[in-house]
Design a protein around this motif. Structure first.
Motif, PDB file in Angstrom:
ATOM      1  N   ALA A   3      -0.385  12.349 -15.094  1.00  5.00           N
ATOM      2  CA  ALA A   3      -0.506  12.516 -13.804  1.00  5.00           C
ATOM      3  C   ALA A   3       0.853  12.941 -12.711  1.00  5.00           C
ATOM      4  CB  ALA A   3      -1.228  11.167 -13.185  1.00  5.00           C
ATOM      5  N   LYS A   4       0.803  12.892 -11.784  1.00  3.80           N
ATOM      6  CA  LYS A   4       1.894  13.092 -10.858  1.00  3.80           C
ATOM      7  C   LYS A   4       2.521  11.599 -10.861  1.00  3.80           C
ATOM      8  CE  LYS A   4      -0.670  15.713  -7.418  1.00  3.80           C
ATOM      9  NZ  LYS A   4      -1.006  15.863  -5.867  1.00  3.80           N
ATOM     10  N   PHE A  25       0.813  -0.988  -0.110  1.00  2.00           N
ATOM     11  CA  PHE A  25      -0.093  -0.099  -0.050  1.00  2.00           C
ATOM     12  C   PHE A  25       0.719   1.316   0.089  1.00  2.00           C
ATOM     13  CE2 PHE A  25      -2.156   3.433   2.221  1.00  2.00           C
ATOM     14  CZ  PHE A  25      -2.943   3.790   1.603  1.00  2.00           C
ATOM     15  N   LEU A  26       1.888   1.156   0.928  1.00  2.35           N
ATOM     16  CA  LEU A  26       2.669   2.499   1.021  1.00  2.35           C
ATOM     17  C   LEU A  26       3.426   2.621  -0.458  1.00  2.35           C
ATOM     18  CD1 LEU A  26       4.485   2.139   4.221  1.00  2.35           C
ATOM     19  CD2 LEU A  26       2.558   3.356   3.607  1.00  2.35           C
ATOM     20  N   ARG A  27       3.333   1.877  -1.255  1.00  5.84           N
ATOM     21  CA  ARG A  27       3.978   1.991  -2.838  1.00  5.84           C
ATOM     22  C   ARG A  27       3.079   2.603  -3.512  1.00  5.84           C
ATOM     23  NH1 ARG A  27       5.380  -3.388  -5.004  1.00  5.84           N
ATOM     24  NH2 ARG A  27       5.719  -2.470  -6.926  1.00  5.84           N
ATOM     25  N   LEU A  28       1.868   2.816  -3.164  1.00  7.74           N
ATOM     26  CA  LEU A  28       0.790   3.230  -3.869  1.00  7.74           C
ATOM     27  C   LEU A  28       0.546   4.491  -3.535  1.00  7.74           C
ATOM     28  CD1 LEU A  28      -1.817   0.247  -3.871  1.00  7.74           C
ATOM     29  CD2 LEU A  28       0.147   0.478  -5.642  1.00  7.74           C
ATOM     30  N   VAL A  29       0.952   5.173  -2.630  1.00  2.00           N
ATOM     31  CA  VAL A  29       0.364   6.409  -1.833  1.00  2.00           C
ATOM     32  C   VAL A  29       0.975   7.460  -2.783  1.00  2.00           C
ATOM     33  CG1 VAL A  29       1.060   8.016  -0.085  1.00  2.00           C
ATOM     34  CG2 VAL A  29       0.469   5.538   0.304  1.00  2.00           C
ATOM     35  N   GLY A  30       0.201   8.446  -3.346  1.00  3.11           N
ATOM     36  CA  GLY A  30       0.376   9.588  -4.095  1.00  3.11           C
ATOM     37  C   GLY A  30       0.405   9.067  -5.567  1.00  3.11           C
ATOM     38  N   VAL A  31      -0.131   7.889  -5.941  1.00  2.00           N
ATOM     39  CA  VAL A  31      -0.041   7.281  -7.178  1.00  2.00           C
ATOM     40  C   VAL A  31      -1.308   7.453  -7.781  1.00  2.00           C
ATOM     41  CG1 VAL A  31       0.531   5.490  -8.816  1.00  2.00           C
ATOM     42  CG2 VAL A  31       1.919   5.895  -7.003  1.00  2.00           C
ATOM     43  N   ASP A  32      -1.541   7.519  -9.135  1.00  2.00           N
ATOM     44  CA  ASP A  32      -3.033   7.799  -9.667  1.00  2.00           C
ATOM     45  C   ASP A  32      -3.328   6.547  -9.833  1.00  2.00           C
ATOM     46  OD1 ASP A  32      -2.889   7.331 -12.976  1.00  2.00           O
ATOM     47  OD2 ASP A  32      -0.991   7.945 -12.111  1.00  2.00           O
ATOM     48  N   HIS A  61     -13.161  26.482   0.348  1.00  2.00           N
ATOM     49  CA  HIS A  61     -11.991  27.165   0.256  1.00  2.00           C
ATOM     50  C   HIS A  61     -11.522  27.260  -1.107  1.00  2.00           C
ATOM     51  CE1 HIS A  61     -11.602  27.803   4.641  1.00  2.00           C
ATOM     52  NE2 HIS A  61     -11.756  26.496   4.967  1.00  2.00           N
ATOM     53  N   PHE A  62     -12.033  26.423  -1.996  1.00  3.77           N
ATOM     54  CA  PHE A  62     -11.072  26.260  -3.282  1.00  3.77           C
ATOM     55  C   PHE A  62     -11.913  26.660  -4.348  1.00  3.77           C
ATOM     56  CE2 PHE A  62      -9.448  23.288  -0.344  1.00  3.77           C
ATOM     57  CZ  PHE A  62      -8.061  23.682  -0.442  1.00  3.77           C
ATOM     58  N   GLU A  63     -11.182  27.603  -5.351  1.00  2.00           N
ATOM     59  CA  GLU A  63     -11.729  28.119  -6.591  1.00  2.00           C
ATOM     60  C   GLU A  63     -11.312  27.447  -7.659  1.00  2.00           C
ATOM     61  OE1 GLU A  63      -9.425  29.607  -4.716  1.00  2.00           O
ATOM     62  OE2 GLU A  63     -10.189  31.609  -3.779  1.00  2.00           O
ATOM     63  N   VAL A  64     -10.326  26.447  -7.327  1.00  2.00           N
ATOM     64  CA  VAL A  64      -9.800  25.678  -8.480  1.00  2.00           C
ATOM     65  C   VAL A  64      -9.553  24.189  -7.835  1.00  2.00           C
ATOM     66  CG1 VAL A  64      -8.210  24.866 -10.312  1.00  2.00           C
ATOM     67  CG2 VAL A  64      -9.299  27.402 -10.279  1.00  2.00           C
ATOM     68  N   VAL A  65     -10.248  23.049  -8.436  1.00  2.00           N
ATOM     69  CA  VAL A  65      -9.998  21.680  -7.930  1.00  2.00           C
ATOM     70  C   VAL A  65      -9.408  20.944  -9.464  1.00  2.00           C
ATOM     71  CG1 VAL A  65     -10.442  19.518  -7.071  1.00  2.00           C
ATOM     72  CG2 VAL A  65     -11.514  21.850  -6.113  1.00  2.00           C
ATOM     73  N   VAL A  66      -8.174  20.483  -9.542  1.00  2.00           N
ATOM     74  CA  VAL A  66      -7.733  19.741 -10.728  1.00  2.00           C
ATOM     75  C   VAL A  66      -7.450  18.279 -10.184  1.00  2.00           C
ATOM     76  CG1 VAL A  66      -5.660  19.366 -12.162  1.00  2.00           C
ATOM     77  CG2 VAL A  66      -6.461  21.641 -11.520  1.00  2.00           C
ATOM     78  N   THR A  67      -8.160  17.355 -10.961  1.00  2.00           N
ATOM     79  CA  THR A  67      -8.182  16.012 -10.581  1.00  2.00           C
ATOM     80  C   THR A  67      -7.519  15.126 -11.647  1.00  2.00           C
ATOM     81  OG1 THR A  67     -10.396  15.658 -11.562  1.00  2.00           O
ATOM     82  CG2 THR A  67     -10.342  16.210  -9.229  1.00  2.00           C
ATOM     83  N   ARG A  68      -7.521  13.926 -11.396  1.00  2.00           N
ATOM     84  CA  ARG A  68      -6.685  13.008 -12.644  1.00  2.00           C
ATOM     85  C   ARG A  68      -7.686  13.190 -13.778  1.00  2.00           C
ATOM     86  NH1 ARG A  68      -4.781  11.200 -15.932  1.00  2.00           N
ATOM     87  NH2 ARG A  68      -3.592   9.188 -16.334  1.00  2.00           N
ATOM     88  N   ASP A  69      -8.616  13.524 -13.884  1.00  2.00           N
ATOM     89  CA  ASP A  69      -9.593  13.199 -14.928  1.00  2.00           C
ATOM     90  C   ASP A  69      -9.246  14.624 -15.782  1.00  2.00           C
ATOM     91  OD1 ASP A  69     -12.255  11.339 -14.044  1.00  2.00           O
ATOM     92  OD2 ASP A  69     -11.277  12.718 -12.271  1.00  2.00           O
ATOM     93  N   CYS A  70      -8.512  15.631 -15.239  1.00  2.00           N
ATOM     94  CA  CYS A  70      -8.395  16.651 -15.996  1.00  2.00           C
ATOM     95  C   CYS A  70      -6.880  16.844 -16.675  1.00  2.00           C
ATOM     96  CB  CYS A  70      -8.309  17.989 -14.988  1.00  2.00           C
ATOM     97  SG  CYS A  70      -9.592  18.151 -13.898  1.00  2.00           S
TER      98      CYS A  70
END
Length: 212
Positions: free
Chosen positions: A140-141, A41-48, A127-136
């Motif tokens: 990806a990161k 699981f820790l290898r998957l953290v931050g991954v799309d 709080h957020f004017e803009v939300v960028v997700t994986r779909d956008c």
């Protein structure tokens, strides 16, 4: 104010969701006779999600990953219904930036539906004017595209942005976008390789980066 905007990762940075994701992942994979260990699981953290699927397939072999993905998302949704805790200092920092009139955005590897649900359940959406997700994005990161797109939608120069991240993958993406990067430790120990500041929490990281 040394920055024109502040861009945040979501899971593990503003929201304490990585532990929830581990539990939901364990439950989802168990339905298919598979065991999600903590090291995996820790290898998957931050991954799309696309890369997660490829990593799981490489680890477990051929399985019905469409069903696994659907079960995992359903478990995430179920756990989130009880409320999602903030990371320490999240509300205070976001409120401070709101008072100062500083533009803010989310750049996350989560899909749009999941990100919107988490923001709603955590009461942070306002709080957020803009939300960028994986779909956008196409890339990806750790590619910089999510952060560059967030800056573009805010109408600011990415080099004038401060980014908060927890994962090494996310920090690499923000660094590649030319932003000042604060990496706040969560489940995965930060390498610090792509961070200008390493912090224990959001507020101390903000102070290190010169926010007042």
């Amino acid at each position: 104010m040394p920055y024109d905007a502040v861009i945040f990762d979501l899971d593990g940075t503003l929201l304490d969701t990585e532990r929830m994701a581990f539990v939901s992942g364990q439950r989802a994979l168990a339905r298919h006779g598979l065991t999600l260990t903590e090291p995996l699981f820790l290898r998957l953290v931050g991954v799309d999600s696309v890369t997660v699927r490829a990593m799981l397939k490489d680890h477990f072999g051929d399985h019905d990953f469409d069903a696994i993905d659907a079960d995992w998302r359903a478990e995430d949704h179920h756990l989130a219904e009880a409320g999602i805790p903030h990371k320490p200092g999240a509300e205070a920092l976001l409120s401070q930036l709101a008072v100062q009139g500083t533009p803010k955005a989310i750049a996350t590897s989560s899909r749009r539906a999941g990100a919107q649900h988490k923001l709603a359940k955590s009461a942070l959406a306002r709080h957020f004017e803009v939300v960028v997700t994986r779909d956008c994005v196409t890339h990806a990161k750790p590619a910089p595209e999510p952060f560059l797109l967030a800056a573009r939608r805010l109408g600011v120069d990415p080099r004038r942005c401060l980014a908060f991240e927890d994962s090494n993958t996310g920090a690499e993406a923000a660094f590649a976008a030319g932003m000042t990067v604060v990496q706040v430790a969560d489940l995965v120990t930060p390498t610090g390789r792509h961070a200008h500041h390493l912090a224990e929490d959001l507020l101390s990281g903000a102070k290190m980066a010169g926010l007042r």
